[in-house]
Design a protein around this motif. Structure first.
Motif, mmCIF file in Angstrom:
data_model
loop_
_atom_site.group_PDB
_atom_site.id
_atom_site.type_symbol
_atom_site.label_atom_id
_atom_site.label_comp_id
_atom_site.label_asym_id
_atom_site.label_seq_id
_atom_site.Cartn_x
_atom_site.Cartn_y
_atom_site.Cartn_z
ATOM 1 N N MET A 112 0.635 -1.056 -0.553
ATOM 2 C CA MET A 112 0.286 0.305 0.179
ATOM 3 C C MET A 112 0.529 2.033 -0.309
ATOM 4 O O MET A 112 1.663 1.339 0.629
ATOM 5 C CB MET A 112 -0.338 -0.009 1.150
ATOM 6 N N LYS A 113 0.875 2.299 -0.631
ATOM 7 C CA LYS A 113 1.494 3.713 -1.249
ATOM 8 C C LYS A 113 1.002 4.246 0.088
ATOM 9 O O LYS A 113 -0.281 4.960 0.313
ATOM 10 C CB LYS A 113 1.621 3.800 -2.894
ATOM 11 N N ALA A 114 1.987 5.123 0.729
ATOM 12 C CA ALA A 114 1.735 5.432 1.510
ATOM 13 C C ALA A 114 0.913 7.437 0.814
ATOM 14 O O ALA A 114 1.082 7.703 -0.300
ATOM 15 C CB ALA A 114 2.477 6.857 2.023
ATOM 16 N N MET A 115 -0.314 8.318 1.085
ATOM 17 C CA MET A 115 -0.656 8.621 1.137
ATOM 18 C C MET A 115 -0.399 9.942 1.614
ATOM 19 O O MET A 115 -0.495 9.931 2.542
ATOM 20 C CB MET A 115 -2.010 8.793 0.433
ATOM 21 N N LYS A 116 -0.420 11.955 1.284
ATOM 22 C CA LYS A 116 -0.104 12.211 1.698
ATOM 23 C C LYS A 116 -1.883 12.604 2.212
ATOM 24 O O LYS A 116 -2.783 12.482 2.232
ATOM 25 C CB LYS A 116 -0.477 13.899 0.960
ATOM 26 N N PRO A 117 -1.920 13.564 3.947
ATOM 27 C CA PRO A 117 -3.727 13.323 4.329
ATOM 28 C C PRO A 117 -3.832 15.054 3.758
ATOM 29 O O PRO A 117 -2.905 15.582 2.884
ATOM 30 C CB PRO A 117 -2.325 13.754 5.948
ATOM 31 N N ILE A 118 -5.639 14.890 4.344
ATOM 32 C CA ILE A 118 -6.379 15.951 4.003
ATOM 33 C C ILE A 118 -5.947 16.938 4.607
ATOM 34 O O ILE A 118 -6.261 16.922 6.048
ATOM 35 C CB ILE A 118 -7.908 15.732 3.036
ATOM 36 N N PHE A 119 -5.782 18.538 4.335
ATOM 37 C CA PHE A 119 -5.699 19.614 5.408
ATOM 38 C C PHE A 119 -7.384 19.898 5.261
ATOM 39 O O PHE A 119 -7.482 20.529 4.349
ATOM 40 C CB PHE A 119 -4.553 20.296 5.553
ATOM 41 N N ARG A 120 -7.959 20.182 6.556
ATOM 42 C CA ARG A 120 -8.936 21.347 6.268
ATOM 43 C C ARG A 120 -9.401 21.638 7.547
ATOM 44 O O ARG A 120 -8.711 21.963 8.439
ATOM 45 C CB ARG A 120 -10.595 19.781 6.411
ATOM 46 N N THR A 121 -9.905 23.507 7.712
ATOM 47 C CA THR A 121 -10.504 24.226 8.530
ATOM 48 C C THR A 121 -11.830 23.971 9.101
ATOM 49 O O THR A 121 -11.846 23.650 8.184
ATOM 50 C CB THR A 121 -9.751 25.419 8.124
ATOM 51 N N LYS A 122 -11.087 24.460 10.091
ATOM 52 C CA LYS A 122 -12.884 24.381 11.098
ATOM 53 C C LYS A 122 -12.738 25.771 12.386
ATOM 54 O O LYS A 122 -11.500 25.518 12.932
ATOM 55 C CB LYS A 122 -12.931 23.434 11.444
ATOM 56 N N GLN A 123 -13.641 26.405 12.593
ATOM 57 C CA GLN A 123 -13.694 27.704 13.144
ATOM 58 C C GLN A 123 -14.432 26.919 14.113
ATOM 59 O O GLN A 123 -14.891 26.044 14.495
ATOM 60 C CB GLN A 123 -14.895 28.350 12.270
ATOM 61 N N TYR A 124 -14.629 27.513 15.630
ATOM 62 C CA TYR A 124 -14.075 27.406 17.572
ATOM 63 C C TYR A 124 -14.274 28.357 18.226
ATOM 64 O O TYR A 124 -13.283 29.497 17.403
ATOM 65 C CB TYR A 124 -14.012 25.908 17.827
ATOM 66 N N ILE A 125 -15.053 28.385 18.984
ATOM 67 C CA ILE A 125 -14.803 29.407 20.109
ATOM 68 C C ILE A 125 -14.031 29.288 20.961
ATOM 69 O O ILE A 125 -14.167 27.904 22.189
ATOM 70 C CB ILE A 125 -16.423 29.560 20.609
ATOM 71 N N LYS A 126 -12.885 29.822 21.289
ATOM 72 C CA LYS A 126 -11.974 29.905 22.462
ATOM 73 C C LYS A 126 -12.414 30.680 24.206
ATOM 74 O O LYS A 126 -13.047 32.108 23.301
ATOM 75 C CB LYS A 126 -10.566 29.894 22.099
ATOM 76 N N TYR A 127 -12.700 30.263 25.157
ATOM 77 C CA TYR A 127 -12.764 31.296 25.930
ATOM 78 C C TYR A 127 -13.989 31.479 26.174
ATOM 79 O O TYR A 127 -14.749 32.746 26.330
ATOM 80 C CB TYR A 127 -11.819 32.260 25.701
ATOM 81 N N GLY A 128 -14.445 31.494 25.004
ATOM 82 C CA GLY A 128 -16.210 31.769 25.171
ATOM 83 C C GLY A 128 -16.010 32.470 24.764
ATOM 84 O O GLY A 128 -18.287 33.745 24.007
ATOM 85 N N PHE A 129 -15.630 33.889 23.366
ATOM 86 C CA PHE A 129 -15.883 34.850 23.140
ATOM 87 C C PHE A 129 -14.838 34.646 22.123
ATOM 88 O O PHE A 129 -14.498 36.166 20.988
ATOM 89 C CB PHE A 129 -15.716 36.046 24.110
#
Length: 74
Positions: free
Chosen positions: A1-18
């Motif tokens: 099985m040939k090694a493949m590059k991972p897929i990068f994605r972005t996601k938003q989240y709230i830190k410290y509540g604000f």
């Protein structure tokens, strides 16, 4: 099985509540499972499907601050 590059994605989240943040995470290119990977640990295989992974030449980015939440009117 040939090694493949991972897929990068972005996601938003709230830190410290604000603080709006954006986080980049990696997924398996075969089954789309979110990988437990980062600058200090890169798995050789996906823990769900076993796909070999290649993290060579990967540049890791820190979470970006996008701004602040507006206070709700009381």
């Amino acid at each position: 099985m040939k090694a493949m590059k991972p897929i990068f994605r972005t996601k938003q989240y709230i830190k410290y509540g604000f603080v709006k943040m954006e986080h980049e995470y990696c997924c398996c290119p075969k089954c789309r499972n979110i990988l437990n990977a980062g600058p200090n640990y890169q798995p050789e295989f996906c823990d769900r499907c076993g796909q070999a992974l290649d993290f060579s030449n990967t540049e890791w980015e820190e979470d970006k601050r996008l701004g602040f939440l507006k206070p709700e009117a009381v």
